[in-house]
Design an enzyme around this catalytic site. Structure first.
Site, short mmCIF file in Angstrom:
data_model
loop_
_atom_site.label_atom_id
_atom_site.label_comp_id
_atom_site.label_asym_id
_atom_site.label_seq_id
_atom_site.Cartn_x
_atom_site.Cartn_y
_atom_site.Cartn_z
N SER A 1 -10.66 -2.31 -34.78
CA SER A 1 -11.18 -3.30 -33.69
C SER A 1 -10.70 -2.91 -32.25
O SER A 1 -9.79 -2.40 -31.95
CB SER A 1 -10.91 -4.69 -33.86
OG SER A 1 -11.25 -5.46 -32.87
N LYS B 1 5.39 -7.61 -29.13
CA LYS B 1 4.59 -7.92 -27.85
C LYS B 1 5.14 -7.73 -26.55
O LYS B 1 4.47 -7.48 -25.60
CB LYS B 1 4.37 -9.35 -28.05
CG LYS B 1 3.48 -9.95 -29.17
CD LYS B 1 1.85 -10.09 -29.02
CE LYS B 1 1.37 -10.23 -30.31
NZ LYS B 1 -0.25 -9.92 -29.89
N GLU C 1 3.70 -4.36 -25.99
CA GLU C 1 2.25 -4.40 -25.88
C GLU C 1 1.86 -4.95 -24.55
O GLU C 1 1.15 -4.10 -23.90
CB GLU C 1 1.80 -5.52 -26.76
CG GLU C 1 0.35 -5.46 -26.77
CD GLU C 1 -0.34 -6.52 -27.57
OE1 GLU C 1 0.19 -7.65 -27.48
OE2 GLU C 1 -1.27 -6.47 -28.30
N CYS D 1 -4.65 -7.53 -34.00
CA CYS D 1 -4.14 -8.23 -33.14
C CYS D 1 -2.37 -8.14 -33.27
O CYS D 1 -1.86 -8.66 -32.42
CB CYS D 1 -4.01 -9.87 -33.79
SG CYS D 1 -5.84 -10.33 -33.86
N GLU E 1 -14.33 -10.24 -32.00
CA GLU E 1 -14.11 -9.24 -33.11
C GLU E 1 -15.15 -9.55 -34.34
O GLU E 1 -15.64 -8.54 -34.99
CB GLU E 1 -12.83 -9.49 -33.90
CG GLU E 1 -12.30 -8.48 -34.64
CD GLU E 1 -10.67 -8.34 -34.97
OE1 GLU E 1 -9.85 -8.64 -34.30
OE2 GLU E 1 -10.23 -8.03 -36.16
N CYS F 1 2.59 -13.37 -38.54
CA CYS F 1 3.25 -13.46 -37.39
C CYS F 1 4.44 -14.75 -37.58
O CYS F 1 5.57 -14.68 -36.77
CB CYS F 1 2.58 -14.22 -36.28
SG CYS F 1 1.28 -12.94 -36.09
N GLU G 1 -18.17 -7.89 -33.29
CA GLU G 1 -18.02 -6.35 -33.47
C GLU G 1 -18.09 -6.22 -34.92
O GLU G 1 -18.91 -5.21 -35.23
CB GLU G 1 -16.31 -6.11 -33.03
CG GLU G 1 -16.32 -4.63 -33.06
CD GLU G 1 -14.83 -4.38 -32.74
OE1 GLU G 1 -13.99 -5.19 -32.66
OE2 GLU G 1 -14.36 -3.00 -32.52
N GLU H 1 -2.39 0.50 -20.32
CA GLU H 1 -4.00 0.03 -20.30
C GLU H 1 -4.11 -1.36 -20.05
O GLU H 1 -5.15 -1.72 -20.13
CB GLU H 1 -4.57 0.59 -21.46
CG GLU H 1 -4.23 0.20 -22.91
CD GLU H 1 -3.04 1.17 -23.41
OE1 GLU H 1 -2.43 1.64 -22.64
OE2 GLU H 1 -2.98 1.23 -24.53
#
Lengths: 573, 157
Positions: free
Chosen positions: A320, A359, A362, A300, A280, A503, A283, A367
């Site tokens: 990102s 999560k 996720e 994230c 990142e 988190c 990036e 993908e």
């Protein structure tokens, strides 16, 4: 500010005008029980558990909403008050689906504790009971309306803190149910699965989908090679489940517990947090030097990502392309590590210990299979891990401290701060500064981006270039920040975390999680950072080796294939 | 998504919404106008109202489900309202309702599949001396017995 004098249970108290009786009593050291009350979020006087007797008033008053008045004489513990509280809780119990011993919230249920506290030994009424189906449509959150006491804490959090408004009271009277519109399933609506509702639910009406039996089965299967990764925020919260003070750092005990549970390798999501910074950060440098699109926004937090996909898809080009550390871990474990250790990735099971319910969603995104397999198989929240530890009879508090396995267990201070709001930004700045300038940072601590302020802004001088950054935590604040950007405010880099505090305040964390506990966990996170021998991601030797042996360099073709992703506009309805 | 009977009236609905655009506190007013226009509040209409006023669909549906006046199902050609106010209640309206539910094969709050009748419970129509009372499309029928109530329905077949 004018003050008001009153007496509560014969104790004289002086407080600011406008203070509620509940807060005034707290100041006098008097505990008034509450149930629907959630400070600053849900102050609606609905459950009437906090009632008190005020001299001269005909009715009992809900102390959580009733303001103090000059000369007020309050009794919090009169026979009338005790009887009313008991009656109100009995009425709640009269139609409650009481299956306490097998309920997920047994021994950590506010209704249960309240019934004990008020000395209720029998429920004098047998009420009609509601019969709603359990909604377990999502991979993350389960709704069990038959246990709901209609306190509306979940509704308030979803609306006021997260700005998502996925659920609200539907119907009226006995038929009221907290649900999505049309009583649709959570899977079919714009719910981001952040799990903040599960943190504030006083009972077992909203809770995480439990995957412990799947993980037990994998651990018991001799064919499977089961590796586990632990998110940064879990090391400062797991202790709370075993009676340790919130925010205490129990990394070593957690590693030991996971080994005793039978995981073949105990690794750290912090390793791939460092990897995220490499990708990142690169990036960001590329977008910054080659003209955008800016601001770059962090990726994230899966609750934030789903929120963005539902409500702000116009920001997809800004987010990102980096996968979250959890997903990078899965992709690296089933390729690089499997190859290195000579393990068939088809037989590898990757389990994550996360502070997060989103999560779970996720890891099941279609993908997230770039290793050729589902990169992460099961996500357990901090709460579920604690359940497994208890079930295994492990004495967590007295475990020796053990170390993570190599190489996916090595990490830096920059990685551990991913657990708190501002941490990803700070970690990225530590690395970006040094990579751009080639110089050593004079101070590693970016205090401006730390702490519980909703939106934080800072300008960082990178050799004459001013980099403008912003940090938001909770989706309500994220929404405000994105609206600022849409109104023309210029930033280069934005960090967004879905949950209040980041988190450490995630929807999968131990219950209770409140502001005070969030602060203690944040303290733990920065202490863990300060104690690390290496505090910059690009100096992590195992990360350097990963690039040398496998990935090449950041943003290489292999990196793009394994570590980056894309997003989907999902619509609001 | 099920078809709604509102396409023809969409333009008018847009006008109603436009007059209240961005004003969440106008929700109930807009719901009234929309239901008067279309006869009920299907999902598409609720979504359009949510978007227009800047509220969530959850809030819109929450309000609709709270007030019995609002309905998400098309009403029948004949709207049968049985009074369960105190006077009608003690004079036997529960039996009237029970019989009508049986006769029409629907519960209060629903409409028959052929779109002919919808049945609802109301609280006091202001004709307590004639209890038990029901109205069919605003026309009152009083001093009912279960059998006479069924006979009244036959008039509207």
């Amino acid at each position: 500010m004018s003050t008001v004098k009153l007496t509560i249970d014969n104790i004289p108290v002086e407080v600011e005008a406008g203070t509620t009786i509940l807060k005034a009593a707290e100041k006098a050291g008097i505990h008034i029980p509450t149930l629907c009350y959630l400070e600053g979020i849900n102050e609606i006087g609905a459950c009437r558990v906090c009632v008190v007797e005020v001299e001269g008033a005909r009715n009992l008053m809900a102390s959580c909403v009733a303001p103090v008045a000059e000369g007020m004489v309050v009794k919090t513990n009169s026979p009338r008050v005790r009887m009313a509280r008991r009656l109100n809780v009995e009425l709640l119990l009269s139609n409650h689906k009481m299956e306490c011993p097998t309920c997920i919230r047994n021994l950590n249920c506010e209704l249960q504790s309240l019934a004990q506290e008020l000395g209720i030994r029998q429920v004098r009424f047998e009420g009609k009971k509601s019969e709603y189906p359990i909604d377990d449509s999502t991979p993350a959150i389960i709704r069990e309306p038959d246990k709901c006491i209609l306190c509306r804490r979940c509704v308030a959090v979803c609306e006021k803190v997260q700005g998502v408004k996925a659920i609200a009271p539907m119907g009226r009277g006995f038929d009221t149910v907290i649900a999505p519109a049309f009583q649709d399933k959570l899977l079919d609506i714009a719910c981001v699965e952040c799990g903040q509702c599960t943190l504030v639910c006083p009972v077992g009406a909203l809770y995480e989908k439990d995957y412990t039996s799947e993980v037990w089965a994998a651990l018991a299967d001799p064919e499977k090679f089961v590796v586990v990764q632990t998110a940064p925020a879990t090391r400062v919260s797991i202790g709370q489940e075993f009676g340790l003070p919130p925010g205490s750092i129990n990394t070593g005990q957690m590693v030991a517990a996971l080994r005793r549970l039978g995981f073949d390798r105990v690794f750290d999501t912090d390793f791939t947090a460092d990897l995220t910074i490499m990708e990142e950060g690169s990036e960001f440098i590329e977008r910054f030097t080659k003209g955008g699109p800016l601001p770059l926004i962090t990726s994230c937090s899966p609750g934030w990502i789903k929120f963005m996909e539902h409500f702000y898809p116009e920001f997809i080009p800004n987010v990102s392309t980096c996968k979250s550390p959890q997903q990078m871990f899965g992709a690296v474990a089933k390729t690089f590590y499997a190859q290195k250790a000579g393990i068939d990735p088809a037989k590898m099971v990757v389990v994550s210990i996360m502070p997060c319910t989103a999560k779970k969603f996720e890891c099941q995104r279609p993908e997230m299979r770039d290793s050729g397999y589902q990169d992460v198989d099961y996500v357990l929240t901090t709460r579920e891990l604690a359940r497994m530890i208890r079930e295994a009879g492990i004495d967590f508090r007295n475990l020796p401290e053990e170390q993570y396995d190599d190489p996916l267990g090595e990490s830096t201070g920059a990685a551990v701060i991913f657990g708190a709001t501002g941490g990803v930004m700070e970690a990225a700045l530590r690395t970006a500064y040094e990579l751009i300038t080639g110089k050593t940072l004079p101070s590693l601590d970016f205090y401006d981006v730390r702490g519980l302020k909703g939106i934080k802004e800072a300008t960082v001088d990178i050799e004459g270039t001013k980099v403008r950054v912003a940090v938001a935590h909770s989706l309500g604040h994220a929404r405000q920040l994105l609206e600022r950007v849409k109104a023309g405010e210029q930033y280069h880099f934005i960090e967004i975390m879905c949950c209040p505090g980041g988190c450490i305040g995630g929807g999968g964390q131990p219950i209770p999680t409140n502001t005070e506990i969030r602060e203690q966990r944040i303290k733990g996170i920065y202490q863990a950072d300060a104690e690390m021998p290496i505090r910059k991601s690009h100096e992590n030797p195992s990360i350097q080796a990963l690039y040398r042996e496998f990935l090449g360099k950041p943003l290489s073709e292999k990196s793009h294939h394994l570590l980056h992703t894309h997003y989907t506009s999902r619509g609001k309805y | 998504m099920e078809a709604c009977q509102c396409e023809a009236k969409w333009e008018e609905l847009d006008k109603i919404i436009a007059a209240h655009r961005g004003r969440p506190s106008d929700l109930i007013e807009v719901l009234h106008q929309a239901q008067d226009l279309i006869g009920y509040l299907p999902r598409q209409v609720q979504v359009a109202i949510a978007e227009g006023l800047g509220v969530s669909l959850t809030e819109v549906y929450s309000v609709i489900s709270f007030y019995h006046h609002f309905t998400v199902k098309p009403k029948g050609k004949y709207q049968v309202s049985v009074c369960k106010g105190t006077a009608c209640y003690v004079k036997g309206s529960p039996e009237i309702l029970e019989r009508l539910e049986k006769e029409l094969g629907i519960k209060a709050g629903d409409s028959t599949d052929d779109g002919k009748f919808s049945l609802e419970v109301v609280r006091c129509l202001g004709a307590c001396g004639l209890g038990p009372v029901m109205t069919v499309n605003k026309r009152a029928h009083g001093l009912l017995k279960p059998d006479t109530a069924v006979a009244v329905l036959k008039q509207y077949q």
